[in-house]
Design an enzyme around this catalytic site. Structure first.
Site, PDB file in Angstrom:
ATOM      1  N   ASN A   1     -47.358  25.290  -7.672  1.00 21.13           N
ATOM      2  CA  ASN A   1     -47.586  24.779  -6.431  1.00 21.13           C
ATOM      3  C   ASN A   1     -46.759  25.676  -5.513  1.00 21.13           C
ATOM      4  O   ASN A   1     -46.123  25.123  -4.609  1.00 21.13           O
ATOM      5  CB  ASN A   1     -47.743  23.427  -6.117  1.00 21.13           C
TER       6      ASN A   1
ATOM      7  N   SER B   1     -39.261   9.760  -1.251  1.00 20.43           N
ATOM      8  CA  SER B   1     -40.052   9.638  -0.150  1.00 20.43           C
ATOM      9  C   SER B   1     -39.986   8.338   0.626  1.00 20.43           C
ATOM     10  O   SER B   1     -39.976   7.341  -0.055  1.00 20.43           O
ATOM     11  CB  SER B   1     -41.338  10.120  -0.432  1.00 20.43           C
TER      12      SER B   1
ATOM     13  N   THR C   1     -42.314   7.172   1.753  1.00 19.51           N
ATOM     14  CA  THR C   1     -43.639   6.727   1.347  1.00 19.51           C
ATOM     15  C   THR C   1     -43.339   5.224   0.501  1.00 19.51           C
ATOM     16  O   THR C   1     -44.022   4.508   0.226  1.00 19.51           O
ATOM     17  CB  THR C   1     -44.593   7.604   0.697  1.00 19.51           C
TER      18      THR C   1
ATOM     19  N   TYR D   1     -49.668   8.813  -5.485  1.00 17.74           N
ATOM     20  CA  TYR D   1     -48.397   9.626  -5.311  1.00 17.74           C
ATOM     21  C   TYR D   1     -47.122   8.825  -4.872  1.00 17.74           C
ATOM     22  O   TYR D   1     -46.065   8.847  -5.563  1.00 17.74           O
ATOM     23  CB  TYR D   1     -48.513  10.882  -4.065  1.00 17.74           C
TER      24      TYR D   1
ATOM     25  N   LYS E   1     -43.391   8.062  -6.972  1.00 19.01           N
ATOM     26  CA  LYS E   1     -41.973   8.039  -6.453  1.00 19.01           C
ATOM     27  C   LYS E   1     -41.099   6.604  -6.845  1.00 19.01           C
ATOM     28  O   LYS E   1     -40.182   6.627  -7.101  1.00 19.01           O
ATOM     29  CB  LYS E   1     -41.991   8.189  -4.949  1.00 19.01           C
TER      30      LYS E   1
HETATM   31  C1  WQD Z   1     -47.844  12.891  10.140  1.00 17.10           C
HETATM   32  C2  WQD Z   1     -48.891  12.325  11.386  1.00 17.10           C
HETATM   33  C3  WQD Z   1     -50.831  11.507  10.927  1.00 17.10           C
HETATM   34  C4  WQD Z   1     -52.320  15.784   9.884  1.00 17.10           C
HETATM   35  C5  WQD Z   1     -47.186  12.018   4.120  1.00 17.10           C
HETATM   36  C6  WQD Z   1     -46.641  11.396   2.631  1.00 17.10           C
HETATM   37  C7  WQD Z   1     -45.079  11.732   2.798  1.00 17.10           C
HETATM   38  C8  WQD Z   1     -44.637  13.139   2.689  1.00 17.10           C
HETATM   39  C9  WQD Z   1     -45.098  13.637   4.064  1.00 17.10           C
HETATM   40  C10 WQD Z   1     -44.834  14.240   0.672  1.00 17.10           C
HETATM   41  C11 WQD Z   1     -49.586  11.025  10.898  1.00 17.10           C
HETATM   42  C12 WQD Z   1     -51.110  12.763  11.733  1.00 17.10           C
HETATM   43  C13 WQD Z   1     -51.647  14.520  10.343  1.00 17.10           C
HETATM   44  C14 WQD Z   1     -53.320  15.875  10.800  1.00 17.10           C
HETATM   45  C15 WQD Z   1     -52.730  14.125  12.264  1.00 17.10           C
HETATM   46  N1  WQD Z   1     -45.387  13.796   1.764  1.00 17.10           N
HETATM   47  N2  WQD Z   1     -51.746  13.731  11.452  1.00 17.10           N
HETATM   48  N3  WQD Z   1     -53.631  15.212  11.930  1.00 17.10           N
HETATM   49  O1  WQD Z   1     -48.616  10.895   6.288  1.00 17.10           O
HETATM   50  O2  WQD Z   1     -46.204  10.575   7.557  1.00 17.10           O
HETATM   51  O3  WQD Z   1     -46.576  11.459   5.248  1.00 17.10           O
HETATM   52  O4  WQD Z   1     -46.482  13.412   4.185  1.00 17.10           O
HETATM   53  O5  WQD Z   1     -43.906  14.369   0.476  1.00 17.10           O
HETATM   54  O6  WQD Z   1     -44.732  11.137   1.399  1.00 17.10           O
HETATM   55  O7  WQD Z   1     -46.707   9.950   2.923  1.00 17.10           O
HETATM   56  O8  WQD Z   1     -47.331  12.888   6.991  1.00 17.10           O
HETATM   57  O9  WQD Z   1     -47.950  14.999   8.219  1.00 17.10           O
HETATM   58  O10 WQD Z   1     -49.523  13.755   6.751  1.00 17.10           O
HETATM   59  O11 WQD Z   1     -48.747  12.937   9.008  1.00 17.10           O
HETATM   60  O12 WQD Z   1     -53.207  13.387  13.114  1.00 17.10           O
HETATM   61  O13 WQD Z   1     -54.214  17.039  10.616  1.00 17.10           O
HETATM   62  O14 WQD Z   1     -49.727  13.164  11.504  1.00 17.10           O
HETATM   63  O15 WQD Z   1     -51.790  10.398  11.329  1.00 17.10           O
HETATM   64  O16 WQD Z   1     -49.642   9.984  12.159  1.00 17.10           O
HETATM   65  P1  WQD Z   1     -47.342  11.519   6.701  1.00 17.10           P
HETATM   66  P2  WQD Z   1     -48.483  13.893   7.850  1.00 17.10           P
END
Ligand code: WQD
Length: 353
Positions: free
Chosen positions: A43, A139, A141, A163, A167
């Site tokens: 990846n 994370s 998460t 996922y 963690k």
């Molecule tokens: C951020 C915000 C979405 C995409 C996840 C994992 C975390 C880490 C980071 C791995 C949210 C909004 C997103 C889009 C949108 N991953 N969004 N349109 O979900 O906080 O965290 O990614 O290490 O462990 O849980 O990050 O960037 O996906 O979303 O509106 O096309 O942006 O709803 O509010 P998230 P994200």
């Protein structure tokens, strides 16, 4: 006789060719360490190695292979005798983990078990060489849907997808190892939302396929790869109805890893800390900041919520400041400007190389 070569302090970075790993590689070299990248490129892209050579002035030391191959990891540990290991290697797409849980349990939990057993054998086994010292990439998460914000490290943990579950399980495994063998020194780093890129624009986030995360999707819209951004939900209990997250510049995150390693080497105290800024921004605030920083429009559509998303998630980063003497310094504007410089200079990521 030639003067004794000062023992360079090598550090093993599993998954070191990835987004966080490559930025940490640069920060470690700048701090006087000799990072060694262990990666199978499942990846990540080999082109990052040439970029790292350009940024740091020397080609990176690379060990190509899989962290699941315990004998390979042991051989790498014996060859380089690192003062510490930073474990980045793993899969990280939330949606994919729901569709392919076994891939995630195998690669993430199996990979961590394999690494820990290799470290135990080389560092605590026959002819032990130093203390097992590990920094683990966890994370936010693991906090699931927090009852309140900001989040401190003693908040309850839960998982809402495989996922996040991996963690959480790995964090629990690390605590069990510490109980069984106090000689270990372990720093658990709970990342919030890493974004941005090295200011050179030579390395950055390069997701394969459709980006899951907000910032790479925004940069691909701005550079013309995608027509518009879908904003997932605008009826959250937040100031403008869109999701609020703690975006942290990957350069600050990399500095946090150096500080964590230095703390572990300085004293035998293990820790779990949040790596965030302590400030939350909504999706629309990020879009606006990015348009200002790039001068490019980011058209978007307000659509339904994404399953599994929480309304708000941002850190109380005071424990990291107290224990590591570290805090995030870069602004949202810098995050957007650096993300844009990387994307605009590499429209198709490393494939452009
Ligand atoms: C951020 C915000 C979405 C995409 C996840 C994992 C975390 C880490 C980071 C791995 C949210 C909004 C997103 C889009 C949108 N991953 N969004 N349109 O979900 O906080 O965290 O990614 O290490 O462990 O849980 O990050 O960037 O996906 O979303 O509106 O096309 O942006 O709803 O509010 P998230 P994200």
């Amino acid at each position: 006789t030639s003067p004794a070569v000062s023992a360079t302090r090598s550090v093993l970075l599993t998954g070191g060719a990835g987004y966080i790993g490559s930025h940490t590689f640069v920060a470690l070299r700048e701090a006087g360490f000799e990072p060694v990248i262990l990666d199978n490129f499942a990846n990540s892209h080999p082109a990052v190695l040439e970029r790292l050579g350009r940024i740091t002035g020397r080609a990176p030391v690379i060990e190509q292979g899989d962290v699941l191959d315990t004998a390979f990891v042991e051989a790498v540990l014996r060859r380089h005798r690192p003062v510490g290991v930073i474990h980045f290697a793993g899969d990280k797409a939330v949606g994919e983990s729901v569709a392919q849980p076994l891939k995630y349990f195998h690669n993430n939990i199996g990979g961590a078990v394999s690494l820990l057993r290799a470290m135990e054998e080389v560092c605590l086994g026959q002819g032990a060489s130093g203390l097992p010292t590990l920094v683990f990439s966890s994370s936010a998460t693991v906090y699931g849907d927090p009852a309140t914000v900001p989040i401190t490290e003693d908040f309850p943990r839960s998982h809402t997808n495989p996922y996040g579950h991996t963690k959480l399980v790995i964090e629990d495994m690390l605590q069990a190892v510490l109980l069984a063998q106090p000689a270990w020194r372990i720093g658990v780093l709970r990342y919030f939302n890493p974004v941005g890129a090295h200011p050179s624009g030579l390395i950055g986030e390069d997701p394969s396929g459709i980006p899951n995360n907000l910032m790479p999707y925004v940069t691909q819209v701005a550079v013309g790869l995608r027509p518009h951004l879908n904003v997932f939900g605008h009826d959250y209990p937040t100031p403008d109805g869109t999701g609020v997250r703690d975006y942290i510049h990957v350069q600050d995150l990399a500095a946090g890893h150096v500080a964590a390693l230095q703390a572990l080497l300085a004293r035998p105290r293990s820790f779990t800390v949040n790596l965030g800024t302590g400030r939350g921004y909504s999706v629309l605030e990020v879009v606006r900041a990015f348009e200002q920083a790039s001068g490019r429009p980011v058209p978007y559509q307000l659509v339904d919520r994404r399953a599994g998303d929480v309304a708000q998630c941002y850190a109380d980063p005071s424990l990291a400041r107290e224990l590591l003497g570290w805090e995030a310094r870069r602004s949202l504007q810098e995050m957007c400007a650096d993300a844009w410089r990387w994307q605009s200079g590499n429209p198709r990521g490393y494939a452009t190389a």
